[in-house]
Design a protein around this motif. Structure first.
Motif, PDB file in Angstrom:
ATOM      1  N   GLN A 150      -2.385  -6.790  24.745  1.00 27.86           N
ATOM      2  CA  GLN A 150      -1.837  -6.235  23.317  1.00 27.86           C
ATOM      3  C   GLN A 150      -3.419  -6.623  22.549  1.00 27.86           C
ATOM      4  O   GLN A 150      -3.952  -7.544  22.762  1.00 27.86           O
ATOM      5  N   VAL A 151      -3.535  -5.660  21.487  1.00 27.92           N
ATOM      6  CA  VAL A 151      -4.593  -5.713  20.620  1.00 27.92           C
ATOM      7  C   VAL A 151      -3.965  -5.570  19.087  1.00 27.92           C
ATOM      8  O   VAL A 151      -3.128  -4.925  18.834  1.00 27.92           O
ATOM      9  N   LEU A 152      -4.922  -6.205  18.393  1.00 30.44           N
ATOM     10  CA  LEU A 152      -4.620  -6.208  16.890  1.00 30.44           C
ATOM     11  C   LEU A 152      -5.686  -5.909  16.033  1.00 30.44           C
ATOM     12  O   LEU A 152      -6.817  -6.365  16.174  1.00 30.44           O
ATOM     13  N   VAL A 153      -5.521  -4.958  15.124  1.00 29.04           N
ATOM     14  CA  VAL A 153      -6.544  -4.812  13.723  1.00 29.04           C
ATOM     15  C   VAL A 153      -5.658  -4.774  12.547  1.00 29.04           C
ATOM     16  O   VAL A 153      -4.491  -4.202  12.480  1.00 29.04           O
ATOM     17  N   CYS A 154      -6.179  -5.831  11.673  1.00 28.95           N
ATOM     18  CA  CYS A 154      -5.477  -5.744  10.349  1.00 28.95           C
ATOM     19  C   CYS A 154      -6.470  -5.980   9.117  1.00 28.95           C
ATOM     20  O   CYS A 154      -7.804  -6.075   9.466  1.00 28.95           O
ATOM     21  N   LEU A 190      -9.575 -14.052  -0.547  1.00 27.54           N
ATOM     22  CA  LEU A 190      -8.114 -13.753  -0.296  1.00 27.54           C
ATOM     23  C   LEU A 190      -7.727 -12.852   0.730  1.00 27.54           C
ATOM     24  O   LEU A 190      -6.654 -13.175   1.469  1.00 27.54           O
ATOM     25  N   ALA A 191      -8.361 -11.783   0.828  1.00 29.16           N
ATOM     26  CA  ALA A 191      -8.204 -10.822   1.816  1.00 29.16           C
ATOM     27  C   ALA A 191      -8.293 -11.313   3.097  1.00 29.16           C
ATOM     28  O   ALA A 191      -7.493 -11.151   4.240  1.00 29.16           O
ATOM     29  N   ALA A 192      -9.413 -12.305   3.305  1.00 31.50           N
ATOM     30  CA  ALA A 192      -9.616 -13.124   4.667  1.00 31.50           C
ATOM     31  C   ALA A 192      -8.599 -13.862   5.015  1.00 31.50           C
ATOM     32  O   ALA A 192      -8.258 -14.035   6.150  1.00 31.50           O
ATOM     33  N   VAL A 193      -7.958 -14.676   3.955  1.00 32.69           N
ATOM     34  CA  VAL A 193      -6.706 -15.456   4.287  1.00 32.69           C
ATOM     35  C   VAL A 193      -5.684 -14.751   4.952  1.00 32.69           C
ATOM     36  O   VAL A 193      -5.162 -15.192   5.833  1.00 32.69           O
ATOM     37  N   ALA A 194      -5.267 -13.656   4.293  1.00 30.45           N
ATOM     38  CA  ALA A 194      -4.405 -12.657   4.823  1.00 30.45           C
ATOM     39  C   ALA A 194      -4.528 -12.233   6.305  1.00 30.45           C
ATOM     40  O   ALA A 194      -3.664 -12.413   6.996  1.00 30.45           O
ATOM     41  N   SER A 195      -5.808 -11.810   6.506  1.00 25.79           N
ATOM     42  CA  SER A 195      -6.126 -11.337   7.807  1.00 25.79           C
ATOM     43  C   SER A 195      -6.075 -12.412   8.778  1.00 25.79           C
ATOM     44  O   SER A 195      -5.538 -12.281  10.001  1.00 25.79           O
TER      45      SER A 195
END
Length: 336
Positions: free
Chosen positions: A174-178, A186-191
């Motif tokens: 499986q692979v993920l892109v977010c 804060l965007a980096a914390v979420a990803s």
């Protein structure tokens, strides 16, 4: 050091002046020591990064160099990714021969790069630039990756809110892109939270894993995310997404878009749905954040689909990444 420094061990340099060559070499050597690459291989890495960086400064346009760790099983090495929009080369093989020099091109020094690296891949078109990836390992070269991603923060930011990941759990590849909402720390914390949840999620199909991410990232500002499960032995890919992550199966002149539903992982969602698509032998899965436009066609790049996933992803990112947003491209090949 470039304004586009990423958090952690991954760093981008803009190769604009000779002083940046030394900074890039020192960063690579520091990473090699952290990874315990070994003295001999660290020396080889220093030669490779110096040659790549010098070529970018002398001959390239808009040259950038990425230095990052690369892992296979329990072994870690260093990967260098150089990209530019410069003059390019008509014959990469000829340019890599010792003694070959063509003024104004990146051919100079490629022989040393090939000799000192454990693995090299390159793609170049005259007038459109060159992408080179080189790896240095402490021991025998692992099997080349069939999945790879490249990301870069928005110009002026040090943190990238886009991320990618790969895992194999109970035989599921499986692979993920977010894409964390907004940009910056804060965007980096979420990803980052989404990536950690992805690796820790129980084995299950993409929709179930995405549900796990939704619950695990509720303390963050949220993210767009998509998960694909590759089943090349059956010629299919399973896909589930929420938000504006674009997924495509590319096979020659055919491009099939994959469906992501509206929503925000961690905050707003409808019922997560999973879809199956054909994934024929030789095809590529390309997943990208909305920091990359979808106007590209691999047919405009003769032979690119046969190159490594690192080179494909970096070429798309170079030519179609949006500098006013974080950008991320992941490429996975249909290899059983």
């Amino acid at each position: 050091m470039d304004d586009d420094l990423l958090d952690g061990d991954e760093v981008w340099f803009r190769m604009e002046d000779p002083g940046t060559v030394g900074a890039a070499r020192r960063a690579a050597e520091l990473l090699a020591r952290r990874l315990v690459l070994g003295g001999g291989r660290t020396d080889a890495l220093a030669i490779v990064v110096t040659e790549l960086a010098t070529n970018l400064v002398k001959h390239a346009e808009a040259g950038r160099l990425l230095i990052r760790p690369v892992r296979a099983d329990d072994v870690a090495g260093v990967e260098l990714l150089a990209l530019d929009s410069g003059p390019g080369m008509a014959d990469v093989t000829l340019s890599a021969r010792d003694g070959h020099s063509t003024a104004g091109t990146l051919g100079i020094g490629l022989g040393a790069i090939v000799r000192q690296s454990d693995w090299v891949d390159m793609y170049s078109l005259p007038g459109r630039g060159t992408v080179t990836v080189a790896q240095v390992w402490p021991e025998a070269l692992p099997r080349p990756a069939v999945t790879a991603g490249v990301r870069i923060p928005m110009t002026g930011e040090q943190s990238c809110g886009d991320a990618f990941a790969e895992r194999v759990v109970d035989g599921r590849r499986q692979v993920l892109v977010c894409d964390g909402l907004g940009h910056g720390p804060l965007a980096a914390v979420a990803s980052t939270a989404a990536v950690h949840a992805f690796h820790r999620a129980p084995a299950g199909p993409p929709a179930a894993v995405l549900e796990h991410l939704h619950r695990a990232t509720s303390h963050t500002r949220g993210a767009a995310a998509a998960i694909a499960e590759l089943v090349p032995e059956r010629g299919l890919v399973r896909y589930a997404g929420l938000g504006n992550i674009a997924g495509l199966v590319v096979d020659g002149d055919e491009r099939r878009g994959l469906v992501s539903l509206p929503g925000i992982v961690g905050h707003q969602r409808r019922t997560v749905r999973e879809f199956e698509y054909p994934f024929p032998d030789g095809a590529c899965l390309v997943m990208q954040s909305d920091g990359v436009t979808d106007r590209w066609r691999l047919l405009d790049y003769p032979g690119l689909q046969r190159r490594s996933p690192q080179v494909i992803a970096a070429t798309v990112l170079r030519d179609f990444g949006v500098r006013r947003d974080d950008a991320c491209v992941l490429v996975a090949k249909a290899v059983p």
